[in-house]
Design a protein around this motif. Structure first.
Motif, short mmCIF file in Angstrom:
data_model
loop_
_atom_site.label_atom_id
_atom_site.label_comp_id
_atom_site.label_asym_id
_atom_site.label_seq_id
_atom_site.Cartn_x
_atom_site.Cartn_y
_atom_site.Cartn_z
N ASN A 30 0.81 -1.21 0.00
CA ASN A 30 0.00 0.00 0.00
C ASN A 30 0.85 1.27 0.00
O ASN A 30 0.39 2.34 0.38
CB ASN A 30 -0.97 0.01 1.19
N TYR A 31 2.11 1.11 -0.43
CA TYR A 31 3.02 2.25 -0.52
C TYR A 31 3.50 2.42 -1.96
O TYR A 31 3.79 1.43 -2.65
CB TYR A 31 4.26 2.04 0.33
N TYR A 32 3.62 3.67 -2.40
CA TYR A 32 4.38 3.93 -3.60
C TYR A 32 5.85 3.55 -3.31
O TYR A 32 6.34 3.70 -2.18
CB TYR A 32 4.33 5.42 -3.96
N MET A 33 6.54 3.08 -4.35
CA MET A 33 7.95 2.75 -4.23
C MET A 33 8.70 3.49 -5.33
O MET A 33 8.15 3.79 -6.40
CB MET A 33 8.17 1.25 -4.39
N ALA A 48 12.64 6.48 -11.11
CA ALA A 48 11.33 5.92 -11.46
C ALA A 48 10.50 5.75 -10.19
O ALA A 48 11.04 5.65 -9.08
CB ALA A 48 11.49 4.58 -12.17
N ARG A 49 9.19 5.68 -10.40
CA ARG A 49 8.25 5.55 -9.30
C ARG A 49 7.10 4.65 -9.75
O ARG A 49 6.73 4.66 -10.92
CB ARG A 49 7.72 6.93 -8.94
N GLY A 54 0.96 -1.09 -9.17
CA GLY A 54 1.82 -1.14 -10.35
C GLY A 54 1.17 -0.58 -11.60
O GLY A 54 1.79 -0.53 -12.65
N ALA A 55 -0.07 -0.14 -11.47
CA ALA A 55 -0.80 0.36 -12.64
C ALA A 55 -0.28 1.70 -13.13
O ALA A 55 -0.42 2.05 -14.30
CB ALA A 55 -2.28 0.47 -12.32
N SER A 56 0.32 2.47 -12.22
CA SER A 56 0.83 3.80 -12.58
C SER A 56 2.33 3.86 -12.34
O SER A 56 2.81 3.48 -11.28
CB SER A 56 0.13 4.86 -11.74
N ASP A 72 6.24 -6.83 -7.43
CA ASP A 72 5.53 -8.08 -7.13
C ASP A 72 5.16 -7.99 -5.65
O ASP A 72 5.99 -8.25 -4.78
CB ASP A 72 6.44 -9.28 -7.42
N ASN A 73 3.93 -7.62 -5.38
CA ASN A 73 3.53 -7.42 -3.99
C ASN A 73 3.49 -8.73 -3.20
O ASN A 73 3.66 -8.72 -1.98
CB ASN A 73 2.17 -6.73 -3.93
#
Length: 125
Positions: A30-33, A48-49, A54-56, A72-73
């Motif tokens: 549930n975090y942006y990486m 990159a972000r 992973g959709a955005s 890969d969550n």
């Protein structure tokens, strides 16, 4: 959370590398990486972000079309596929987790909290 980056190395210009960043201690789904890099004598810069699912994704203009970020969550892992590498891509690459879960992260280092130890990428000409 601890982030462990790996996959760096020495490669010739035009080659490819795949970086991995494994998160331990907390689920990061549930975090942006993000991935950042820092070359000697330069400031840390955005690469990159990727969003929670992973959709955005977003990229620095210098790597757009050559690098691909994915996640890969189920494995709590984020990847950076780097193709068509150039000598100017040489740097220490860091993965990072956004400060706040559930919110879209920016592209600045201050938008991210925990950082991995970095992995060296060297591209020879």
């Amino acid at each position: 959370v601890q982030l462990q980056a790996s996959g760096g190395g020495l490669v010739q210009a035009g080659g490819s590398l795949r970086l991995s960043c494994a998160a331990n201690g907390r689920t990061v789904s549930n975090y942006y990486m993000g991935w950042f890099r820092q070359a000697p004598g330069k400031e840390r810069e955005f690469v990159a972000r990727i969003s929670w699912s992973g959709a955005s994704t977003s990229y620095a203009s210098s790597v757009e079309g050559r690098f691909t970020i994915s996640r890969d969550n189920a494995k709590n892992t984020v990847y950076l596929q780097m193709d068509s590498l150039k000598p100017e891509d040489t740097a220490v690459y860091y993965c990072a987790i956004a400060l706040t879960p559930g919110l879209r992260a920016g592209e600045r280092p201050v938008d991210f909290g925990s950082w991995g130890q970095g992995t060296q990428v060297t591209v020879s000409s």
